[in-house]
Structures are given as structure tokens and as C-alpha cells.
Write a protein that holds these residues in place. Structure first.
Motif, short mmCIF file in Angstrom:
data_model
loop_
_atom_site.label_atom_id
_atom_site.label_comp_id
_atom_site.label_asym_id
_atom_site.label_seq_id
_atom_site.Cartn_x
_atom_site.Cartn_y
_atom_site.Cartn_z
N ASN A 1 0.63 -1.28 0.46
CA ASN A 1 0.49 0.14 -0.06
C ASN A 1 0.70 1.56 0.09
O ASN A 1 1.59 1.61 1.04
CB ASN A 1 -1.12 0.15 1.37
N ARG B 1 0.12 4.67 2.49
CA ARG B 1 0.10 3.45 3.76
C ARG B 1 2.10 4.80 4.17
O ARG B 1 2.38 4.84 5.02
CB ARG B 1 -0.13 2.32 4.21
N TYR C 1 -5.27 3.62 7.37
CA TYR C 1 -5.95 3.03 6.61
C TYR C 1 -7.53 3.47 6.44
O TYR C 1 -8.12 2.96 4.40
CB TYR C 1 -6.61 2.16 8.36
N ALA D 1 -5.95 5.02 3.05
CA ALA D 1 -5.71 4.38 2.30
C ALA D 1 -6.25 3.07 1.52
O ALA D 1 -5.24 1.82 0.70
CB ALA D 1 -4.38 3.76 2.88
N GLU D 2 -7.87 3.43 2.15
CA GLU D 2 -8.42 1.69 1.19
C GLU D 2 -7.87 1.95 0.35
O GLU D 2 -8.37 0.54 -0.93
CB GLU D 2 -9.59 2.30 1.56
N ALA E 1 -5.81 1.94 -2.28
CA ALA E 1 -4.50 0.62 -2.98
C ALA E 1 -5.30 -0.41 -3.09
O ALA E 1 -4.63 -0.76 -3.14
CB ALA E 1 -3.59 1.49 -2.07
N ASP E 2 -5.51 -1.12 -1.71
CA ASP E 2 -5.83 -2.41 -1.46
C ASP E 2 -7.82 -2.87 -1.43
O ASP E 2 -8.18 -4.48 -0.89
CB ASP E 2 -4.98 -2.67 -1.45
#
Length: 449
Positions: A49, A52, A272, A275-276, A278-279
């Protein structure tokens, strides 16, 4: 970690990289860019990520204005990072099931390793790590910070001094409150394939303490337990379930005391929520939703090579947080009570650096610590232990000094290597096998350590 040439140590700091940039990694990135920066230079970050990693670099920049960002690499670029940045030491903090992947590749590249517990999640992965240590001659240190907690050190000293003679049995109860315990059921730990379950992810700390306190290793393990409180079926049966998959943006989560409000925490939002994309990882899943494959209430009986036995119980839905331990010896008994919190206040916002409130960190629910020696024919004697500052009862800061500072003789033997990591792991793995089969399991049948 392997010793350097004493002629070059002061001129050439070791070069370190951190892989897995979740919340726990912050303790290591802060240490390597702060207190230990003259000895060890942080030269690489690695995570699937990218946002992050950018958050960690932003925190480092805020603490050290003018410092260049630490080079960031995608997960698939791990070996390239080791070569390009000439890494000597890798700190592994990612999802538990990935630990062995990075540990083995780092060892084979000529690096030493510090890994978060558990060292890995199954016996085959543990054998890969142990084999790589033997083949390469490099070193793995497992970050068992509980060994460095002053009250745990006092217990070790009492037992080693023969204060209660030969230890015949240990009773050990660990309670996670409905704030901290619930958090394992919101995140990736809720899947046993990722974490090994709480008997591996959490209890490896506790099983390692018993191994270390008694100076022995487990021989046979029997366990019973299951998913009693969390999960969709239990939630529906007790009327605790709410109709949402994840809490953020869900009206059904508004009145749920078990819901995690990511937006209320700058740390959780940055690492989190923001950054969601990204993954797709959701840090705030419904603890009473589907997909929980770990247990929350477990009883374990262990027999050790020394002849001592352990009765252990982990509960992840307690109204208070802490642990009780008793050692029965041939000349008396030692008792330890640690109340980290006396009750659990609902909807306490997480505003500090830690993403989860552990016990007394909530501030308004502090408990107490009491260590008693009860020798035969004598009144009980309380052993006073000086209160320690810092996370995990003061163990974190002392562990970091041992990992990254000057090596000094340690009569308590707190440094944990890959064999220690495997011995703590095998108790949980054997307990998981016993839960599946209903039968006792010999530890050596899984890992001969």
C-alpha cells in the motif's frame, strides 16, 4: 544481530528497511529515525500500500524536518530494495502469514532480521525460517516485548532464584476487554489463514513468557474452545448484530458500541481510511458480521519438558482487561495480578499515536499490579516493582534498546531468537490442531524444537 567489524561500526551505521507499514511499524520507524539513528540508518520502506508508506514518511518528516523521505518500494520490489539500498537489517511487521516470506528472502540476501510476533503462522513456514537461519548463518530476533516488562522480569528473577522451589504448575488467565478484544474481529486477524487465530497471534506472547519463565519447552498440548461471542451467528442469537459490513458511512453502525469510528482518529484515518483505494482493505469490519474464522474463548493444557503443567485461558470479550498468573512450587506460590483496566467505557475516541486503546490507555479506567510471594509457613510478601513508562508496561522501550542499541550481558536472557519464536508458536499450533481433532497433540509432531 550479527556483529560488525569494530573498526567500521562507528563510521558506517547499519542500513535497515521496514516491511509492512501498518500501525505497529511506527514504533520501529520512530526508533530508527530517532533514538538509534546514529547507529542504524532507515533506508527503505516496503508495503503493498503506497499511501500507507507515504503516511509513515510524513510522520518521519514531521519529527525530523529537512530529512529526505525514506525510499518506498512495492511488495514485489522487496529484493530490489535490499540490493539497491544495501540493506543489512530487515524489520518485518506485515500480515502474519507473510512473515516467513520476507524473513527467508532477507536471510538469503545476507541480512539479519527483527520480526514482530508471531514469527509465522504454521509449522511449515516455521521450518522454512529455521532452515534459512541454519543455511545462512544470519540472525532472527523475535520482538517479544513482554519479556522486557519490569514486572515480568521480577517474576523471572523470583523463579530463577528458587524462591518457591521447583515449579510444578502454572495457572494463566488472559482477558481482553470488549474494546481491545473486539478489535481482532474487525481487521485481517479475524481470518485464521492470515493470523493463525488468537492462539497464535496473541497467545504466542504468553506461551513465550511461560517458556522463558520456566526455562523449558512444551511437550504435549490439549485445547478446547471456539467462537462464543463474536461472529454473525452469535450476534444474531444475542441481539447484538447490526446490519452493516463496515462501520464507516453506515447508519446501522451509529448506535453500535462495538463499531470502530475510523474518522474520529487521525492515525486510523491516515493509515487505513485514506489508504483504502490502494488495496480495498477495511479496518472497521463488523465484529458480528460473517467471515470470522478465529476463536474468542479458548482453554489450553500444556505439559512441559521440565514436568510442569500449564492451564491457560484466553477470553476476548471481557468487561475488564488484564491477566492473572500463579506459579505453584515445592516451597510455595507466586501470584501476579495485572489489571490494565477495571471496566470498559463505550465510544472512547482514539486520538493518540496508538490505533487501539489497550486497557489503561483509555485513561479513566486504570487498574493495578500486584506481585505476591506466598512461601510455606510464612505470611504473603508483596514484591514492589517500579512503574515503567511506555507501551506494553514499559517493555517496548527496553526491547528497542536491546534490539538496536549496545549489546550488554543480560542475566535474564531476554533476547529471543528464531528457536524461541518457534517454541512459542508450536504451543498455539498444537492447540489449534487439538481444537480440530479433539485429541492431545505432541509438540514435536508439528515442530521438533
Amino acid at each position: 544481530m550479527s556483529q560488525q567489524d569494530p573498526c567500521t561500526t562507528s563510521l558506517q551505521p547499519r542500513r535497515a528497511a521496514v516491511v509492512g507499514l501498518g500501525a505497529r511499524a511506527r514504533m520501529f520507524t520512530e526508533a530508527l529515525t530517532g533514538r538509534f539513528a546514529e547507529r542504524i540508518e532507515l533506508v527503505g520502506l516496503c508495503d503493498p500500500n503506497a499511501p500507507r508508506m507515504a503516511v509513515h514518511n510524513a510522520w518521519i518528516a514531521a519529527d525530523h524536518p529537512g530529512r529526505a523521505p525514506v525510499p518506498a518500494y512495492a511488495a514485489g520490489e522487496f529484493e530490489e530494495m535490499l540490493r539497491r539500498e544495501r540493506v543489512d537489517l530487515v524489520v518485518v511487521c506485515g500480515v502474519d502469514r507473510t512473515h516467513d516470506h520476507y524473513i527467508v528472502r532477507a536471510l538469503e540476501a545476507g541480512c539479519d532480521v527483527v520480526t514482530e510476533k508471531p514469527m509465522t503462522t504454521d509449522a511449515e513456514r516455521a521450518r522454512r525460517v529455521l532452515d534459512a537461519c541454519r543455511r545462512t548463518g544470519r540472525e532472527v530476533r523475535v520482538a517479544f516485548n513482554y519479556r522486557y516488562n519490569p514486572v515480568h522480569c521480577a517474576v523471572r528473577e523470583l523463579l530463577a532464584s528458587g524462591e518457591i522451589g521447583e515449579v510444578g504448575s502454572v495457572h494463566f488467565e488472559w482477558l481482553l476487554d470488549i474494546r481491545h478484544g473486539a478489535d481482532y474481529f474487525r481487521r485481517w486477524h479475524r481470518a485464521k489463514a492470515d493470523s493463525g487465530g488468537l492462539l497464535v497471534h496473541k497467545s504466542s506472547h504468553h506461551f513465550d513468557l511461560v517458556n522463558w519463565w520456566l526455562g523449558t519447552r512444551p511437550e504435549s498440548v490439549f485445547a478446547q474452545g471456539g467462537l462464543f461471542f463474536y461472529g454473525d451467528e452469535a450476534g444474531r442469537r444475542r441481539g447484538l448484530a447490526r446490519d452493516y459490513a463496515r462501520a464507516h458511512g453506515s447508519p446501522a453502525a451509529e448506535d453500535d458500541p462495538f463499531a470502530l469510528r475510523l474518522a474520529d482518529s487521525p492515525v486510523l484515518s491516515a493509515l487505513y481510511l485514506d489508504a483504502e483505494g490502494a488495496d480495498g482493505y477495511h479496518r472497521d469490519q463488523n465484529v458480528f458480521g460473517p467471515g470470522v474464522t478465529i476463536e474468542d474463548d479458548m482453554a489450553v493444557l500444556v505439559r512441559y519438558a521440565s514436568g510442569a503443567t500449564l492451564t491457560y485461558h484466553l477470553t476476548a470479550y471481557s468487561p475488564w482487561e488484564g491477566y492473572r498468573i500463579a506459579f505453584n512450587g515445592s516451597e510455595g506460590r507466586v501470584e501476579l495480578l495485572v489489571e490494565e483496566s477495571t471496566w470498559t467505557r463505550p465510544h472512547v475516541p482514539v486520538t493518540g499515536a496508538s490505533p487501539v486503546l489497550h486497557g489503561a490507555e483509555a485513561g479513566e479506567e486504570p487498574g493495578r499490579t500486584q506481585l505476591l510471594v506466598r512461601r510455606f509457613w510464612e505470611p504473603p510478601r508483596e514484591v514492589k516493582v517500579e512503574t515503567a513508562e511506555g507501551g506494553h508496561g514499559g517493555g517496548d522501550v527496553r526491547m528497542l534498546a536491546d534490539l538496536f542499541g549496545d549489546r550488554v550481558p543480560d542475566a535474564l536472557g531476554r533476547a529471543a531468537d528464531a528457536v524461541d519464536g518457534a517454541r512459542s508458536l508450536v504451543t498455539g499450533l498444537a492447540a489449534n490442531r487439538s481444537l480440530e481433532t479433539g485429541a492431545p497433540v505432541m509438540a514435536r509432531d508439528l515442530l521438533d524444537v
